[in-house]
Scaffold this active site. Structure first.
Site, short mmCIF file in Angstrom:
data_model
loop_
_atom_site.label_atom_id
_atom_site.label_comp_id
_atom_site.label_asym_id
_atom_site.label_seq_id
_atom_site.Cartn_x
_atom_site.Cartn_y
_atom_site.Cartn_z
N SER A 130 0.80 -1.22 0.00
CA SER A 130 0.00 0.00 0.00
C SER A 130 0.84 1.27 0.00
O SER A 130 0.31 2.35 -0.25
CB SER A 130 -0.92 0.01 1.22
OG SER A 130 -0.18 0.03 2.42
N GLY A 131 2.13 1.18 0.27
CA GLY A 131 2.98 2.37 0.32
C GLY A 131 3.38 2.87 -1.05
O GLY A 131 3.09 2.23 -2.08
N CYS A 163 17.78 5.50 -0.58
CA CYS A 163 17.85 6.36 -1.76
C CYS A 163 19.08 7.26 -1.74
O CYS A 163 19.82 7.34 -2.73
CB CYS A 163 16.57 7.16 -1.89
SG CYS A 163 16.09 8.06 -0.40
N ASN A 201 13.88 8.98 -6.08
CA ASN A 201 13.99 8.19 -4.85
C ASN A 201 13.04 7.00 -4.80
O ASN A 201 13.32 6.01 -4.13
CB ASN A 201 13.74 9.08 -3.63
CG ASN A 201 12.42 9.81 -3.69
OD1 ASN A 201 12.23 10.69 -4.55
ND2 ASN A 201 11.49 9.48 -2.82
#
Length: 352
Positions: free
Chosen positions: A10-11, A150, A319
């Site tokens: 879900s992210g 990142c 990122n």
């Protein structure tokens, strides 16, 4: 087709991972795991992914995940990865972790930067960690893969030619990092509200950042005699995605512009996703995060600052892709014997 499970679907990074897998000719997302959004469809969570609306988020049952998946990618908070991975990993399932749970090998340094994340140190020792461009041979046989953060991805790529080709030793590296709001994930915080974030330059980690510890640890293992000290300050800026890592290398050793340019071009020759740029080559000085958004590219520029006694190396990337989901698929490609570029050949989107 290789059956892939995405835990933390879900992210933002999970959504990007589903999107990339959907366009990959050899991968099939067959399991989406989560906790708070069980039963939700992909399209409900990620409105841009309508082609995957048959999948729903399920609870994570380790035995079921192992049965249904050949590869499991964790796009979860580090505490969740540290708890679930030992329950799911086995000799036949490849696990790729995008969290910080296993990035830092030293237990002491890990506790410093992740004090709330309890992990088994034996598991930490088993993970292969690093940017795919630098550890591709190791990835080919690895069943446990921890991907750099990142910023750590950008910084490691910016410094690698200096350390591994030009023999940089006993130097201090000062990093100024600036990233968009997506770097903070979806957790609701007042400082990330549009009324505060728009147009801002927010020093959210001015006194040190855990990604610097990743870089320092990686370089210490790969070049033990380098003795680099890596320090970092991080700032949030008003755009949504993309970051710029400005690396200032303070050293007694001097390098001229020609040597630096040739070394970087030679070092990354054949590495599709690393683009060594002349910062004056376009109408916009490069690298600029705006011109890598939506892609798996990292743009690099390096130059000497003779008056300041330093080398300046700049790295820009998206990122959520090169810093997360795209890099996971790139590592998966190496592990499964596909071309590194498979499923990742999308060009950057501009303007954004």
């Amino acid at each position: 087709m290789t059956r892939v499970g995405v835990i933390g679907a879900s992210g933002m990074a999970g959504g990007e991972l589903i999107r990339i897998i959907d366009q990959h000719p050899h991968l099939d997302a067959v399991f989406l795991g989560g906790s708070r959004n069980v039963g939700e469809t992909v399209v409900a969570l990620h409105p841009n992914l309508r082609s995957r609306n048959g999948l729903v988020v399920e609870r994570v049952e380790p035995g079921e995940v192992r049965r249904r998946c050949d590869v499991v990618v964790f796009a979860t908070p580090p505490a969740v990865s540290a708890r679930l991975i030992p329950e799911i990993a086995d000799d036949t399932t490849v696990v790729i972790d995008m969290s910080g749970a296993f990035r830092i090998r030293s237990e002491e340094v890990h506790r410093q930067w992740y004090p709330a994340v309890r992990r088994d140190q034996g598991w930490a020792e088993r993970f292969s960690y690093g940017v795919p461009e630098l550890i591709s041979n190791e990835l080919a046989t690895a069943n446990l893969i921890s991907l750099p953060g990142c910023y750590a991805t950008a910084v490691t790529l910016a410094l690698a030619p200096l350390v591994f080709e030009l023999g940089l030793r006993r130097s201090t590296v000062v990093i100024d990092g600036k990233s968009g709001s997506s770097g903070g994930g979806q957790r609701l915080r007042r400082g990330n509200l549009h009324s505060y974030r728009s147009g801002a330059i927010t020093p959210y980690a001015p006194g040190g950042h855990r990604h610097a510890a990743e870089v320092e640890g990686f370089l210490a293992r790969r070049a033990p005699d380098a003795e680099l000290t890596v320090m970092m300050s991080a700032y949030g800026v008003g755009h949504v995605r993309g970051l710029l890592a400005s690396c200032y290398v303070l050293s007694d050793k001097q390098f001229d512009a020609r040597t630096l340019a040739r070394t970087y071009l030679r070092y990354y020759r054949g590495q599709h996703f690393v683009r060594v740029r002349d910062h004056r080559e376009t109408m916009v000085p490069m690298p600029d995060p705006h011109f890598v958004v939506g892609s798996n590219f990292c743009d690099l520029t390096v130059m000497p600052d003779a008056a300041g006694g330093r080398v300046v190396a700049l790295a820009a990337l998206d990122n959520l892709i090169k810093g997360a989901a795209g890099q996971a698929v790139q590592a998966m490609n190496h592990r499964l014997g596909h071309r590194a570029e498979e499923g990742l050949e999308m060009q950057p989107v501009a303007p954004v």
